[in-house]
Design a protein around this motif. Sequence first.
Motif, PDB file in Angstrom:
ATOM      1  N   TYR A 175     -30.715 -57.685 -18.185  1.00 30.17           N
ATOM      2  CA  TYR A 175     -31.606 -57.862 -17.210  1.00 30.17           C
ATOM      3  C   TYR A 175     -33.028 -58.449 -17.410  1.00 30.17           C
ATOM      4  O   TYR A 175     -33.823 -58.274 -18.513  1.00 30.17           O
ATOM      5  N   VAL A 176     -33.266 -59.662 -16.495  1.00 30.54           N
ATOM      6  CA  VAL A 176     -34.322 -60.497 -16.903  1.00 30.54           C
ATOM      7  C   VAL A 176     -35.188 -60.970 -15.911  1.00 30.54           C
ATOM      8  O   VAL A 176     -34.703 -61.085 -14.648  1.00 30.54           O
ATOM      9  N   LEU A 203     -44.760 -65.305 -16.973  1.00 28.39           N
ATOM     10  CA  LEU A 203     -44.386 -64.314 -17.886  1.00 28.39           C
ATOM     11  C   LEU A 203     -42.899 -63.919 -18.014  1.00 28.39           C
ATOM     12  O   LEU A 203     -42.369 -63.531 -16.778  1.00 28.39           O
ATOM     13  N   VAL A 204     -42.351 -63.698 -18.768  1.00 31.06           N
ATOM     14  CA  VAL A 204     -40.804 -63.755 -18.988  1.00 31.06           C
ATOM     15  C   VAL A 204     -40.411 -62.403 -19.488  1.00 31.06           C
ATOM     16  O   VAL A 204     -41.117 -61.964 -20.655  1.00 31.06           O
ATOM     17  N   LYS A 205     -39.830 -61.525 -18.924  1.00 32.36           N
ATOM     18  CA  LYS A 205     -39.584 -60.065 -19.371  1.00 32.36           C
ATOM     19  C   LYS A 205     -38.017 -59.698 -19.191  1.00 32.36           C
ATOM     20  O   LYS A 205     -37.464 -60.407 -18.615  1.00 32.36           O
ATOM     21  N   THR A 206     -37.555 -58.672 -20.198  1.00 30.95           N
ATOM     22  CA  THR A 206     -36.557 -57.945 -20.121  1.00 30.95           C
ATOM     23  C   THR A 206     -36.761 -56.645 -19.719  1.00 30.95           C
ATOM     24  O   THR A 206     -37.741 -55.968 -19.866  1.00 30.95           O
ATOM     25  N   ARG A 207     -35.512 -55.889 -18.898  1.00 33.96           N
ATOM     26  CA  ARG A 207     -35.830 -54.814 -18.726  1.00 33.96           C
ATOM     27  C   ARG A 207     -34.336 -53.979 -18.981  1.00 33.96           C
ATOM     28  O   ARG A 207     -33.503 -54.507 -19.298  1.00 33.96           O
ATOM     29  N   THR A 246     -37.395 -51.336 -10.909  1.00 33.63           N
ATOM     30  CA  THR A 246     -38.263 -50.318 -11.298  1.00 33.63           C
ATOM     31  C   THR A 246     -38.040 -49.939 -12.967  1.00 33.63           C
ATOM     32  O   THR A 246     -38.636 -48.780 -13.255  1.00 33.63           O
ATOM     33  N   ALA A 247     -36.867 -50.312 -13.424  1.00 32.98           N
ATOM     34  CA  ALA A 247     -36.251 -49.913 -14.645  1.00 32.98           C
ATOM     35  C   ALA A 247     -37.599 -50.440 -15.811  1.00 32.98           C
ATOM     36  O   ALA A 247     -38.379 -51.092 -15.620  1.00 32.98           O
ATOM     37  N   GLU A 248     -37.311 -49.361 -17.045  1.00 28.88           N
ATOM     38  CA  GLU A 248     -38.437 -49.812 -18.112  1.00 28.88           C
ATOM     39  C   GLU A 248     -38.208 -51.212 -18.670  1.00 28.88           C
ATOM     40  O   GLU A 248     -37.366 -51.878 -18.776  1.00 28.88           O
TER      41      GLU A 248
END
Length: 654
Positions: free
Chosen positions: A189-190, A358-362, A368-370
Amino acid sequence: MKRALRIILFIVVFCPVIAHAQITTPVIRANFGVDADLRSNFFNNFAQSGNDDWFWLPGSTGTGNFMIDTTGAAAIIASYGTSTADPDRRLPFFRGMRFPQFSVINNRLVLDAVMIRDYHGDDSTVFASGSNKNGDSPADWSCPVSQGIPDKNDILDMLVHVRRAGPNTTDSLWLFGGLSLDNTTGQRYVDFEMYQTDIYYDRPSQQFYGYGAEAGHTAWLFDAAGEIVRPGDIIFTAEYQSASLTNIEARIWIDRASLSMTPASFVWGGLFDGASTSSQYGYASIAPLGGGTYYTGLQCGNGVWGGPFGIILQDNSLVSSYVARQFVEFSVNLTKLGLDPVTLLGGNACGMPFRRILVKTRSSASFTAELKDFVGPFDFFLAPRVLIDTETPSICDSGSVAEIYVTNPVSTSVYEWKTPNGNIIGTTTGPFINVDTPGTYIVTHYLQAGCSPYATDTIQINMFDPCGVLANNLYGLKGTYANNHVNLNWKVLNNSSVRYFDIQRSFDGISFTTIGRVDPHNAEIENLNYGFVDNENLSRTIYYRIRMMTNNNSIQYSSIIKMDLRSLAVNGIKVLPNPVRDVMQLQISSSADSKVRVDIFDQNGKMVITERTFVQRGNTTMTIEDLSNYPRGVYMVLVTLGEEIFREKVLHIR
């Protein structure tokens, strides 16, 4: 064979469900290949001339361009060494677009592009284990000094590019994204999050700063009719499993109260998530007003080339190709989605939908996951500010002319000049002006016609004192640099009238000091060449001029030449002048005797000039003539010096 990603987007608007089928096979959008491959002139597993992409594979041909600056790629690969324990392999790096922002390339307006290599393994840009999530304020995010994370969440490389489908600001605005993760199985998940503010991450304090005022973000604002008054933060969230990309979703940051009004540019998607279930601010899902395709996405097949910088995996191994599903690529039509500032936000030709990414993974499918890993935030749409210079910092108050020019011109930019106390000869627009009076000169930089002012720069032209009329019999002052010495040469026509020459040096182009004297010789020869060697080992910008004393005690001065010895201390190139008209001088600095190849490409990527030569250790000047036969515009000069490659953008003005 590439695997098409099946993109299924379910968007809920109050009670109804609106389904939008998306492209799940390789496509070309705005002349950019969306096929989970990184090569220009290559599409859907076949060589094909014309389409742009992230990189250029050596040996391939075609009219397509690559977007990411690959300068120093070979040196980076070499620095990794042969051991997986090499610490250089864990270092990140940043590469921007190889063209100036807001350039027209292959008849498309390219706005910006970036590639970032993230830390790997023991990562210092990760979220701490806990409750960090998308709806939180960045002020509340917790980040450790360093931490290992699961390989399915570990970002390797990230790419972003934004362009329009044509050369005009009214053409559709497309965003392209690429991302590689270490793991290719399981659910991943990105989030690609775009900010309006200059948000940044401070590693020493492990905190984010510069975020928006509405719960850590910038909220979109609307008027009573649902028209956008102010843009806010955006997030694109993607979910993909081992076999396919299963969902892409667009959200914007709003005040919860905005859900009660009807937007004029898009529709609400029915989802809203903030820091808590009762939060005033949060991310709301959106969908376009009309039907049709606006998302595309694919995962790569096995053996896709990983680009000129190679690929560093989580275990620190260096590989050249991706395995199946390791690289994912997607595109979004921002205009169709209702997020194009030119068409929706007052028509500002240079309006941008965001400032930083800003690129993030969860950890899971829940918005709303970590949160796990991140790259950035990094600047976007930040074009270089205009810089001006002159080779003549001092002139006489009459009878002299100085040229002031933009050192970093862009063909699509507009430059307007003014002066409060000097005088500009001729046009006051363009990348250079001629002036004939000492004074202050100011340029205003517009990224494109119709835009608001972007930047300004100022230069002072001083009075040359003492200031006598320059006689024609003292001319042709030139300087070369070799073996840590500057060799000066000049010419005189009436040699019998010369009493002596004083060689003068300056570090600011204003105050000169005499460093040597040359007496005349061969009085019976009227046309003669003279020379002088400055043996002082200097590494800075230096100005030279010749002060000639005649037999009747009159003083005459040569023109002033400027030499930047800092750029000559190591291998490098410098183009003089820039902008260039019909003749260009290429100053090549080499630390050893070496072969040189010079290739010049036009703004469409076509090679128009190629030359080969041999240079000796030191500084060599090559002259490229007959440039008047080529159209005006931005050209790329590529110089191969031994094992190094240097690039310099040149503005050709006819």
